[in-house]
Design a protein around this motif. Structure first.
Motif, PDB file in Angstrom:
ATOM      1  N   ASN A  28       0.812  -1.236   0.000  1.00  0.00           N
ATOM      2  CA  ASN A  28       0.000   0.000   0.000  1.00  0.00           C
ATOM      3  C   ASN A  28       0.843   1.283   0.000  1.00  0.00           C
ATOM      4  N   SER A  29       0.151   2.369  -0.237  1.00  0.00           N
ATOM      5  CA  SER A  29       0.776   3.701  -0.249  1.00  0.00           C
ATOM      6  C   SER A  29       0.705   4.329   1.141  1.00  0.00           C
ATOM      7  N   LEU A  30       1.395   5.431   1.297  1.00  0.00           N
ATOM      8  CA  LEU A  30       1.395   6.183   2.558  1.00  0.00           C
ATOM      9  C   LEU A  30      -0.029   6.578   2.943  1.00  0.00           C
ATOM     10  N   GLY A  31      -0.413   6.276   4.185  1.00  0.00           N
ATOM     11  CA  GLY A  31      -1.705   6.734   4.694  1.00  0.00           C
ATOM     12  C   GLY A  31      -2.881   5.849   4.325  1.00  0.00           C
ATOM     13  N   ILE A  94       2.320   0.531  -4.745  1.00  0.00           N
ATOM     14  CA  ILE A  94       1.925   1.856  -5.226  1.00  0.00           C
ATOM     15  C   ILE A  94       2.533   2.941  -4.350  1.00  0.00           C
ATOM     16  N   SER A  95       3.136   3.934  -4.989  1.00  0.00           N
ATOM     17  CA  SER A  95       3.722   5.095  -4.321  1.00  0.00           C
ATOM     18  C   SER A  95       4.813   4.650  -3.338  1.00  0.00           C
ATOM     19  N   MET A  96       4.606   4.789  -2.012  1.00  0.00           N
ATOM     20  CA  MET A  96       5.603   4.266  -1.075  1.00  0.00           C
ATOM     21  C   MET A  96       5.808   2.755  -1.310  1.00  0.00           C
ATOM     22  N   GLY A  97       4.718   2.051  -1.609  1.00  0.00           N
ATOM     23  CA  GLY A  97       4.823   0.619  -1.919  1.00  0.00           C
ATOM     24  C   GLY A  97       5.649   0.383  -3.183  1.00  0.00           C
ATOM     25  N   GLY A 129      10.108  18.612   2.794  1.00  0.00           N
ATOM     26  CA  GLY A 129       8.650  18.448   2.745  1.00  0.00           C
ATOM     27  C   GLY A 129       8.196  17.298   3.633  1.00  0.00           C
ATOM     28  N   TRP A 130       8.896  16.167   3.563  1.00  0.00           N
ATOM     29  CA  TRP A 130       8.485  14.996   4.363  1.00  0.00           C
ATOM     30  C   TRP A 130       8.713  15.234   5.854  1.00  0.00           C
ATOM     31  N   LEU A 131       9.827  15.882   6.170  1.00  0.00           N
ATOM     32  CA  LEU A 131      10.118  16.102   7.597  1.00  0.00           C
ATOM     33  C   LEU A 131       9.140  17.110   8.196  1.00  0.00           C
ATOM     34  N   THR A 132       8.745  18.097   7.373  1.00  0.00           N
ATOM     35  CA  THR A 132       7.738  19.068   7.847  1.00  0.00           C
ATOM     36  C   THR A 132       6.409  18.361   8.092  1.00  0.00           C
ATOM     37  N   ARG A 133       6.037  17.469   7.139  1.00  0.00           N
ATOM     38  CA  ARG A 133       4.758  16.763   7.299  1.00  0.00           C
ATOM     39  C   ARG A 133       4.805  15.840   8.533  1.00  0.00           C
ATOM     40  N   ALA A 134       5.935  15.178   8.728  1.00  0.00           N
ATOM     41  CA  ALA A 134       6.071  14.276   9.886  1.00  0.00           C
ATOM     42  C   ALA A 134       5.908  15.075  11.186  1.00  0.00           C
ATOM     43  N   ALA A 151      -7.216  15.761  -2.596  1.00  0.00           N
ATOM     44  CA  ALA A 151      -6.713  16.497  -3.770  1.00  0.00           C
ATOM     45  C   ALA A 151      -5.357  15.962  -4.245  1.00  0.00           C
ATOM     46  N   ARG A 152      -4.598  15.343  -3.332  1.00  0.00           N
ATOM     47  CA  ARG A 152      -3.324  14.727  -3.757  1.00  0.00           C
ATOM     48  C   ARG A 152      -3.569  13.362  -4.387  1.00  0.00           C
ATOM     49  N   TRP A 153      -4.653  12.705  -4.005  1.00  0.00           N
ATOM     50  CA  TRP A 153      -4.869  11.304  -4.365  1.00  0.00           C
ATOM     51  C   TRP A 153      -5.722  11.105  -5.612  1.00  0.00           C
ATOM     52  N   PHE A 154      -6.708  12.020  -5.810  1.00  0.00           N
ATOM     53  CA  PHE A 154      -7.694  11.784  -6.868  1.00  0.00           C
ATOM     54  C   PHE A 154      -7.916  13.035  -7.704  1.00  0.00           C
ATOM     55  N   ALA A 187      10.901   8.006   6.661  1.00  0.00           N
ATOM     56  CA  ALA A 187      11.571   7.041   5.765  1.00  0.00           C
ATOM     57  C   ALA A 187      11.643   7.615   4.347  1.00  0.00           C
ATOM     58  N   LEU A 188      10.528   8.215   3.883  1.00  0.00           N
ATOM     59  CA  LEU A 188      10.525   8.783   2.521  1.00  0.00           C
ATOM     60  C   LEU A 188      11.484   9.965   2.421  1.00  0.00           C
ATOM     61  N   ALA A 189      11.643  10.705   3.521  1.00  0.00           N
ATOM     62  CA  ALA A 189      12.565  11.857   3.493  1.00  0.00           C
ATOM     63  C   ALA A 189      13.980  11.414   3.131  1.00  0.00           C
ATOM     64  N   SER A 238      -5.334   9.982 -11.151  1.00  0.00           N
ATOM     65  CA  SER A 238      -4.365  10.726 -10.369  1.00  0.00           C
ATOM     66  C   SER A 238      -3.477   9.728  -9.615  1.00  0.00           C
ATOM     67  N   HIS A 239      -3.188  10.004  -8.324  1.00  0.00           N
ATOM     68  CA  HIS A 239      -2.140   9.248  -7.628  1.00  0.00           C
ATOM     69  C   HIS A 239      -2.564   7.828  -7.225  1.00  0.00           C
ATOM     70  N   ILE A 240      -3.776   7.684  -6.736  1.00  0.00           N
ATOM     71  CA  ILE A 240      -4.184   6.336  -6.298  1.00  0.00           C
ATOM     72  C   ILE A 240      -4.912   5.685  -7.479  1.00  0.00           C
TER      73      ILE A 240
HETATM   74  O1  LIG Z   1       1.286  12.634  -0.121  1.00  0.00           O
HETATM   75  C1  LIG Z   1       0.526  11.667  -0.292  1.00  0.00           C
HETATM   76  O2  LIG Z   1      -0.393  11.398   0.475  1.00  0.00           O
HETATM   77  C2  LIG Z   1       0.778  10.780  -1.463  1.00  0.00           C
HETATM   78  C3  LIG Z   1       1.884   9.838  -1.254  1.00  0.00           C
HETATM   79  C4  LIG Z   1       3.213  10.089  -1.312  1.00  0.00           C
HETATM   80  C5  LIG Z   1       3.948   8.859  -1.037  1.00  0.00           C
HETATM   81  C6  LIG Z   1       2.849   7.916  -0.880  1.00  0.00           C
HETATM   82  O3  LIG Z   1       2.923   6.703  -0.657  1.00  0.00           O
HETATM   83  O4  LIG Z   1       1.657   8.542  -1.005  1.00  0.00           O
END
Ligand SMILES: O=C(O)CC1=CCC(=O)O1
Length: 258
Positions: A28-31, A94-97, A129-134, A151-154, A187-189, A238-240
């Protein structure tokens, strides 16, 4: 639901189909969690042994106490294959996966027959960006980022057409453990496979979403150029993309795994 112990932590997984059939692992992807693959599992389970799992820090798999990195996410997949006594499998992430899939193609190619790398890149976003989100979710919880997820996913058209599907995924994101989510952002950072992906010798299909703002079609094209023999397919999504263009994604996957 089965779990396995890996590196002192619990990894939650699910299998569908007959273990005598060729195995495909879905990541799976992040989240999100393993339920993001419901449509693909249903499409494949008649003639594949479908193994899916909640990536560390997601769903029912805790992040554990140690920092998470891409190697740990990849080693979790190897531990799952070992646990299920599977020598070789196809892998679709997918994505992180998909980044996990790239790591596996680089570090454990002997365990994989094919890789499907969907909506992913050798480097996703930026460390800042990733460290700020974390930091944001560690401080304010998942609500801080959940509202912006759709909006990021679809695409806007999918959000309008399928509000219940979108709401279900965003609700799950809201319920996601903030520490686990943040650990995977961290991890993504630090994950950057740009110097290594050219060594992948496992047959690969890259899937890009034509409207993906996160891992763009250009990211997919770059991966295809780097990985010898890789093929690139695009989907109107889009992303997913496995949810937004679910039937087309499942058909692609089935055809590639044949
Ligand atoms: O930012 C998101 O939610 C999209 C995303 C980036 C890496 C991932 O697995 O999902």
């Amino acid at each position: 639901m089965p779990y396995l112990e890996v590196a002192g932590d619990r990894l939650h997984y699910r299998t569908d189909g007959d273990a005598a059939h060729p195995c495909v692992v879905l990541s799976n992807s992040l989240g999100t969690d393993l339920s993001m693959w419901d449509a693909q599992a249903a499409a494949l389970a008649a003639d594949h042994y479908v193994v899916r799992y909640d990536a560390r820090g997601h769903g029912q798999s805790p992040a554990g106490s140690a920092p998470v990195d891409l190697a740990r996410l990849g080693q979790d997949v190897i531990a799952l294959l070992d646990h299920l006594h599977i020598d070789r499998a196809a892998f679709c992430g997918i994505s992180m996966g998909g980044m996990t899939g790239q790591w596996l193609g680089i570090h454990a190619p002997q365990r994989f027959t094919r890789l499907v790398l969907a909506n992913t890149a050798a480097r996703i976003g930026s460390a800042d960006g990733w460290l700020t989100r974390a930091a944001q979710v560690r401080q304010d919880g998942m609500a801080a980022i959940a509202d912006g997820a759709a909006a990021r996913w679809f695409t806007p058209a999918f959000i309008e057409r399928e509000p219940a599907i979108v709401a279900r995924l965003v609700d799950r994101l809201r319920q996601q453990d903030a520490g686990g989510y943040a650990a995977c952002c961290e991890a993504l950072a630090h994950a950057d496979l740009r110097a290594d992906v050219a060594s992948i010798a496992v047959p690969c299909m890259i899937v890009a979403g034509l409207s993906d703002p996160v891992t763009t079609p250009a990211d997919g094209a770059w991966l295809q150029q780097q990985i010898p023999g890789a093929r690139l397919t695009t989907l109107p999504a889009s992303h997913i993309s496995n949810i937004e263009a679910g039937a087309a994604f499942s058909a692609l996957l089935r055809a590639y795994l044949e």
